[in-house]
Design a protein around this motif. Structure first.
Motif, PDB file in Angstrom:
ATOM      1  N   THR A 177       0.839  -1.200   0.000  1.00 15.46           N
ATOM      2  CA  THR A 177       0.000   0.000   0.000  1.00 15.46           C
ATOM      3  C   THR A 177       0.872   1.247   0.000  1.00 15.46           C
ATOM      4  N   ASP A 178       0.208   2.400  -0.094  1.00 17.80           N
ATOM      5  CA  ASP A 178       0.930   3.654   0.136  1.00 17.80           C
ATOM      6  C   ASP A 178       0.874   3.971   1.635  1.00 17.80           C
ATOM      7  N   SER A 179       1.290   5.158   2.002  1.00 18.26           N
ATOM      8  CA  SER A 179       1.371   5.500   3.424  1.00 18.26           C
ATOM      9  C   SER A 179       0.142   6.236   3.936  1.00 18.26           C
ATOM     10  N   THR A 180      -0.899   6.369   3.109  1.00 21.98           N
ATOM     11  CA  THR A 180      -2.119   7.036   3.552  1.00 21.98           C
ATOM     12  C   THR A 180      -2.839   6.148   4.573  1.00 21.98           C
ATOM     13  N   GLY A 181      -3.248   6.731   5.683  1.00 24.89           N
ATOM     14  CA  GLY A 181      -3.905   5.957   6.730  1.00 24.89           C
ATOM     15  C   GLY A 181      -2.893   5.410   7.721  1.00 24.89           C
TER      16      GLY A 181
ATOM     17  N   ASN B  18      -3.122  -0.311   6.850  1.00 21.03           N
ATOM     18  CA  ASN B  18      -2.473  -0.640   5.582  1.00 21.03           C
ATOM     19  C   ASN B  18      -1.920  -2.059   5.587  1.00 21.03           C
ATOM     20  N   GLN B  19      -1.391  -2.490   6.718  1.00 24.11           N
ATOM     21  CA  GLN B  19      -0.903  -3.859   6.825  1.00 24.11           C
ATOM     22  C   GLN B  19      -2.036  -4.861   6.604  1.00 24.11           C
ATOM     23  N   ASP B  20      -3.158  -4.606   7.259  1.00 21.80           N
ATOM     24  CA  ASP B  20      -4.303  -5.506   7.123  1.00 21.80           C
ATOM     25  C   ASP B  20      -4.835  -5.518   5.692  1.00 21.80           C
ATOM     26  N   LEU B  21      -4.950  -4.340   5.085  1.00 26.44           N
ATOM     27  CA  LEU B  21      -5.454  -4.259   3.714  1.00 26.44           C
ATOM     28  C   LEU B  21      -4.523  -4.988   2.752  1.00 26.44           C
TER      29      LEU B  21
ATOM     30  N   ASN C 112       5.879   8.683  -1.517  1.00 24.16           N
ATOM     31  CA  ASN C 112       4.484   8.837  -1.102  1.00 24.16           C
ATOM     32  C   ASN C 112       4.061  10.298  -1.035  1.00 24.16           C
ATOM     33  N   ASP C 113       4.938  11.208  -1.433  1.00 22.39           N
ATOM     34  CA  ASP C 113       4.628  12.637  -1.381  1.00 22.39           C
ATOM     35  C   ASP C 113       3.856  13.122  -2.596  1.00 22.39           C
ATOM     36  N   SER C 114       3.673  12.262  -3.593  1.00 21.03           N
ATOM     37  CA  SER C 114       2.939  12.663  -4.796  1.00 21.03           C
ATOM     38  C   SER C 114       1.844  11.655  -5.103  1.00 21.03           C
ATOM     39  N   VAL C 115       0.829  12.101  -5.842  1.00 19.27           N
ATOM     40  CA  VAL C 115      -0.265  11.210  -6.238  1.00 19.27           C
ATOM     41  C   VAL C 115       0.274  10.063  -7.077  1.00 19.27           C
ATOM     42  N   GLN C 116       1.165  10.402  -8.010  1.00 21.27           N
ATOM     43  CA  GLN C 116       1.722   9.378  -8.897  1.00 21.27           C
ATOM     44  C   GLN C 116       2.541   8.352  -8.112  1.00 21.27           C
TER      45      GLN C 116
END
Length: 226
Positions: free
Chosen positions: A159-163, A168-171, A207-211
């Motif tokens: 995943t990314d770092s959002t949340g 994120n680990q579970d997802l 993780n600082d950009s959308v891309q």
């Protein structure tokens, strides 16, 4: 004969092995392009020769025939490495032909294959349910795995770092399990499959950009020959 000299001689013999390699498998795609103009068959032979020479030398108990044992190990290692490299070449090419989505990346690392599936083609946001179109490509991967059964398969969710890190680990774990479940449903033996979630711990972009975040949200299928 020293171990170093034996290894060099074994590597020189790679040119003869290269003459037997399938010329159609030399750099047929950007993701599987051989380094320094060498096919994976040749690279595998070179690596196998070096490892085999070292193994052969260290197996000698009295050091009386270390050079001979190293040479034998180099020959056997080169042959095994060439076979493994050629199989990966062919498996990667078959995967590329069978997967329809151009956003799926197939990377031949020489000793294993990496199939990278972006989140956008697999899942809706915050979901672990695989989309219909993506299931078709996963069934194609499963057919390929059944065609080349001598491997173990690691399905790794990212995943990314959002949340939160826990979420994120579970997802990522649930997503990896969903993909592995489809491979198993398509006939891949469950004892070949391992599903692992890495959460946000292994980003491949910022993780600082959308891309960058979009690149980090992915599932990887790692195919390691056995």
């Amino acid at each position: 004969m020293t171990l170093r000299r034996t290894t060099v001689l074994a590597a020189s013999g790679l040119m003869m092995l290269g003459a037997c390699a399938d010329p159609s498998m030399t750099g047929t795609s950007p993701t599987a392009a051989p380094a320094a103009g060498m096919s994976r068959t040749q690279q595998g032979a070179l690596a196998g020769a070096a490892v085999g020479a070292l193994y052969g030398a260290t197996r000698d108990s009295d050091n009386n025939n270390q050079g001979r044992d190293a040479a034998r190990g180099a020959i056997l290692g080169a042959a095994a490495g060439a076979i493994a490299g050629n199989i990966l070449d062919r498996q990667a090419a078959a995967l590329e032909q069978s997967i329809s989505n151009p956003n799926v990346q197939i990377v031949n690392h020489g000793s294993y294959l990496q199939v990278i599936l972006p989140e956008g083609i697999l899942f809706a946001t915050d979901s672990a349910a695989v989309s219909g179109p993506a299931q078709s490509d996963l069934y194609a991967v499963a057919r390929n795995l059944n065609q080349y059964p001598n491997s173990r398969v690691e399905v790794i969710g990212h995943t990314d770092s959002t949340g939160t890190a826990a979420y994120n680990q579970d997802l990522s774990q649930r997503r990896a399990q969903s993909v592995a479940g489809i491979l198993a449903a398509a006939g891949v033996a469950s004892n070949r499959l391992v599903a692992v979630g890495r959460g946000q711990t292994q980003p491949i972009a910022s993780n600082d950009s959308v891309q960058g975040r979009a690149q980090n949200r992915r599932v990887e299928i790692i195919i390691r020959p056995t």
